[in-house]
Enzyme design. Sequence first.
Site, PDB file in Angstrom:
ATOM      1  N   CYS A  57     -21.141 -65.503 -15.425  1.00  0.00           N
ATOM      2  CA  CYS A  57     -22.221 -64.844 -14.689  1.00  0.00           C
ATOM      3  C   CYS A  57     -23.451 -64.679 -15.598  1.00  0.00           C
ATOM      4  O   CYS A  57     -23.332 -64.226 -16.741  1.00  0.00           O
ATOM      5  CB  CYS A  57     -21.758 -63.477 -14.188  1.00  0.00           C
ATOM      6  SG  CYS A  57     -23.031 -62.602 -13.233  1.00  0.00           S
ATOM      7  N   CYS A  61     -24.640 -57.287 -17.498  1.00  0.00           N
ATOM      8  CA  CYS A  61     -24.033 -55.969 -17.300  1.00  0.00           C
ATOM      9  C   CYS A  61     -23.126 -55.619 -18.492  1.00  0.00           C
ATOM     10  O   CYS A  61     -22.202 -56.376 -18.819  1.00  0.00           O
ATOM     11  CB  CYS A  61     -23.231 -55.945 -16.006  1.00  0.00           C
ATOM     12  SG  CYS A  61     -24.177 -56.482 -14.553  1.00  0.00           S
ATOM     13  N   CYS A  64     -19.187 -55.645 -18.192  1.00  0.00           N
ATOM     14  CA  CYS A  64     -18.489 -56.709 -17.470  1.00  0.00           C
ATOM     15  C   CYS A  64     -18.046 -57.863 -18.362  1.00  0.00           C
ATOM     16  O   CYS A  64     -18.883 -58.529 -18.986  1.00  0.00           O
ATOM     17  CB  CYS A  64     -19.382 -57.242 -16.353  1.00  0.00           C
ATOM     18  SG  CYS A  64     -18.523 -58.444 -15.301  1.00  0.00           S
ATOM     19  N   CYS A 102     -10.944 -58.199  -0.092  1.00  0.00           N
ATOM     20  CA  CYS A 102     -12.254 -58.243  -0.731  1.00  0.00           C
ATOM     21  C   CYS A 102     -12.319 -59.445  -1.668  1.00  0.00           C
ATOM     22  O   CYS A 102     -11.385 -59.678  -2.445  1.00  0.00           O
ATOM     23  CB  CYS A 102     -12.513 -56.967  -1.513  1.00  0.00           C
ATOM     24  SG  CYS A 102     -12.265 -55.460  -0.541  1.00  0.00           S
ATOM     25  N   CYS A 134     -14.419 -58.198   3.071  1.00  0.00           N
ATOM     26  CA  CYS A 134     -15.518 -57.693   2.252  1.00  0.00           C
ATOM     27  C   CYS A 134     -15.803 -58.723   1.166  1.00  0.00           C
ATOM     28  O   CYS A 134     -14.879 -59.351   0.638  1.00  0.00           O
ATOM     29  CB  CYS A 134     -15.128 -56.348   1.631  1.00  0.00           C
ATOM     30  SG  CYS A 134     -16.381 -55.637   0.516  1.00  0.00           S
ATOM     31  N   CYS A 194     -20.693 -51.221   1.282  1.00  0.00           N
ATOM     32  CA  CYS A 194     -19.742 -50.696   0.301  1.00  0.00           C
ATOM     33  C   CYS A 194     -20.514 -50.581  -1.003  1.00  0.00           C
ATOM     34  O   CYS A 194     -20.885 -51.594  -1.609  1.00  0.00           O
ATOM     35  CB  CYS A 194     -18.548 -51.640   0.159  1.00  0.00           C
ATOM     36  SG  CYS A 194     -17.340 -51.124  -1.084  1.00  0.00           S
ATOM     37  N   ARG A 266     -13.336 -44.798  -2.265  1.00  0.00           N
ATOM     38  CA  ARG A 266     -12.332 -45.727  -2.785  1.00  0.00           C
ATOM     39  C   ARG A 266     -12.034 -45.433  -4.251  1.00  0.00           C
ATOM     40  O   ARG A 266     -12.924 -45.482  -5.095  1.00  0.00           O
ATOM     41  CB  ARG A 266     -12.814 -47.176  -2.605  1.00  0.00           C
ATOM     42  CG  ARG A 266     -13.077 -47.502  -1.150  1.00  0.00           C
ATOM     43  CD  ARG A 266     -13.414 -48.967  -0.921  1.00  0.00           C
ATOM     44  NE  ARG A 266     -13.713 -49.186   0.494  1.00  0.00           N
ATOM     45  CZ  ARG A 266     -12.802 -49.380   1.433  1.00  0.00           C
ATOM     46  NH1 ARG A 266     -11.513 -49.423   1.113  1.00  0.00           N
ATOM     47  NH2 ARG A 266     -13.157 -49.550   2.694  1.00  0.00           N
TER      48      ARG A 266
END
Length: 319
Positions: A57, A61, A64, A102, A134, A194, A266
């Site tokens: 990616c 972040c 991550c 998801c 999702c 979400c 959640r």
Amino acid sequence: MLDLASLDIAPLADKAEALLRSPLLTLLHNAASVHRTHHDVEDIQKASLLSVKTGGCPEDCAYCPQSAHHKEVGLQKEHFMSPDLVIEMAAQARAMGADRFCMGAAWRKVRDGAEFDAVLDMVRGVRQLGMEACVTLGMLQPHQAEALADAGLTAYNHNLDTGPEFYGEIIGTRTYRDRLETLNYVRAAGITICCGGIIGMGESLRDRAEMLAVLASFDPQPESVPINALIPVLGTPLGHLPRIHPMEMVRMVATARILIPKTRVRLSAGRDGFSVSDQILCFMAGANSIFYGDVLLTAPNSGLPLDDALFETMAHIES
């Protein structure tokens, strides 16, 4: 339209911070009362999460391991999965008790083309199984949100991660405004939102309060709010941080329940380090969903045997 500049979050942030700082037993009681007013406390949704494209990616972040910026993590990059395999895995998740599936792709933003078309096929296949679908795919354009809606997508996950003041300490490749823009497109397309965040990244209590205040300011409020605890991964900038105390999660869940009473809260990443008793306190505080399975994208989860033991502990005892 969500626009941070037009939101006066200070009053709600003050309320959220006061709740986060309040005596735990009082906070639990108040949150449990709100929860029982709006929800069946026995209804705890089991969701399953699958990474359909892992690693590489371009976002930075700090938490991550999938970021291409964190080369010391050593995460094995995986190619995009086929729709047939994803739908097969969704069917397996349904057989194990999940009713929401998801799917996440380590993208900065969605690009039109074969892979996005494949995601649409995945969504259609999951919905045909009778499950909620999702996805979390990064930033969207309006026509892409509409295509997902047409495919039957139930929800789009796009987390704020933290409060607006602390956000720049965690992410430099995408702005808070970018996140809110995608959420606007999702809502306009008629897809449920979400949206939640992560605690334990070095943020202050005020930062947590401000994140909840932004979420509570949405109109309508998010239908789903995942609360994650940081899982520190060596090789990421936050890999040296300690795990949070479980009661910090209990406080965060309780405050979210009071401020966003009708949402599904959640209990998400990080609960693999929580005891059964810790998790039951989170359910008492207002959590009514978990991710059910051994892995969350690339992070460890509690695991099916432990989750089965958790639900057995909470079940009605036959004479």
